[in-house]
Design an enzyme around this catalytic site. Structure first.
Site, mmCIF file in Angstrom:
data_model
loop_
_atom_site.group_PDB
_atom_site.id
_atom_site.type_symbol
_atom_site.label_atom_id
_atom_site.label_comp_id
_atom_site.label_asym_id
_atom_site.label_seq_id
_atom_site.Cartn_x
_atom_site.Cartn_y
_atom_site.Cartn_z
ATOM 1 N N LYS A 83 0.856 -1.195 0.000
ATOM 2 C CA LYS A 83 0.000 0.000 0.000
ATOM 3 C C LYS A 83 0.889 1.240 0.000
ATOM 4 O O LYS A 83 1.755 1.388 0.869
ATOM 5 C CB LYS A 83 -0.855 -0.050 1.275
ATOM 6 C CG LYS A 83 -2.229 0.506 1.128
ATOM 7 C CD LYS A 83 -3.070 0.086 2.317
ATOM 8 C CE LYS A 83 -4.287 0.937 2.447
ATOM 9 N NZ LYS A 83 -5.011 0.638 3.675
HETATM 10 C C1 E4P Z 1 -8.188 1.799 3.630
HETATM 11 O O1 E4P Z 1 -7.602 0.825 3.246
HETATM 12 C C2 E4P Z 1 -8.132 2.319 4.985
HETATM 13 O O2 E4P Z 1 -7.527 1.341 5.808
HETATM 14 C C3 E4P Z 1 -9.465 2.608 5.605
HETATM 15 O O3 E4P Z 1 -10.546 2.160 4.804
HETATM 16 C C4 E4P Z 1 -9.597 3.971 6.150
HETATM 17 O O4 E4P Z 1 -10.827 4.073 6.802
HETATM 18 P P1 E4P Z 1 -11.161 5.213 7.866
HETATM 19 O O5 E4P Z 1 -11.431 6.471 7.132
HETATM 20 O O6 E4P Z 1 -12.378 4.700 8.578
HETATM 21 O O7 E4P Z 1 -9.953 5.324 8.775
#
Ligand code: E4P
Length: 222
Positions: A83
């Site tokens: 990522k």
């Molecule tokens: C994406 O991969 C992130 O881990 C996640 O969906 C972020 O979500 P949040 O906005 O609830 O922190």
């Protein structure tokens, strides 16, 4: 639409996996920090439970360091997806590691032009954060629709991974507009199953069942 679970909590992953709906996992530095455990240890455990894409995030800002981190993460297991944040240095890294066969998930996407740039750099997945857009009174789901149209217009193979999902309605709409994947927190996955009419219906069936006359084992014999 494939379902990934958005967590670094191994118990949540095991439980959701037992429901038969989990195709992969996404983690991020904040989710990992909540677990108070070594990142590598968590990734090894997740890889032993789920046979599908598992996102592990880089935490450096310079493309050379992001590339080095990506290569290290990718060595851990064949299912690791690296990522990488949607910044210039991140896209430089995506462009290089994707040519080496490393799968990437470009994260922190908040606009259609960002998604276009990630696709051009060769991202495997793009993660638009819809809940965080809704939080600032912008339409998160409209972004998913735009990206779907743009990727389809030009046959980009980058998969849309709807992220920052906050409730079941996000999941329903993501499926309707053709998101390839939704990454969903454990609490929302539970809510996808629950319905008050299922609970009250089951309650009535079981109560009525108690009134059905049952043969005793003695009377059965004879
Ligand atoms: C994406 O991969 C992130 O881990 C996640 O969906 C972020 O979500 P949040 O906005 O609830 O922190």
């Amino acid at each position: 639409m494939r379902f990934f679970i958005d967590t670094a909590n191994v118990d949540e992953i095991k439980e959701a996996h037992s429901w038969g709906a989990i195709d992969g996992v996404t983690t991020n530095p904040s989710l990992v920090a909540k677990e108070g455990k070594d990142f590598r240890e968590i990734l090894d455990e997740i890889c032993s439970i789920i046979d599908g894409p598992i996102s592990a995030e880089t935490v450096t800002l310079n493309h050379e360091e992001i590339i080095a981190e990506s290569r290290e993460l990718a060595k851990i297991h064949k299912n690791i997806v690296v990522k990488i944040p949607l910044i210039k240095e991140g896209l430089k890294a995506v462009q290089i590691v994707s040519k080496e066969g490393i799968n990437t998930n470009v994260t922190l996407c908040f606009s259609a032009t960002q998604a276009l740039m990630a696709a051009k750099a060769g991202a495997t997945y793009i993660s638009p954060f819809i809940g965080r857009l809704d939080d600032i009174s912008q339409d998160g789901m409209a972004l998913i629709e735009d990206i779907r149209d743009i990727y389809d217009n030009y046959d980009f193979p980058t998969q849309i991974l709807t992220a920052s999902v906050r409730h079941p309605e996000h999941v329903r709409l993501a499926a309707l507009v053709g998101s390839d994947v939704a990454t969903i927190p454990f609490g929302v996955l539970e809510k996808l199953i629950k319905h008050p009419l299922t609970d009250s219906g089951l309650d009535k069936f079981l109560k009525d069942w108690e009134t059905v006359p049952k043969l005793t084992s003695t009377s059965q014999k004879g």
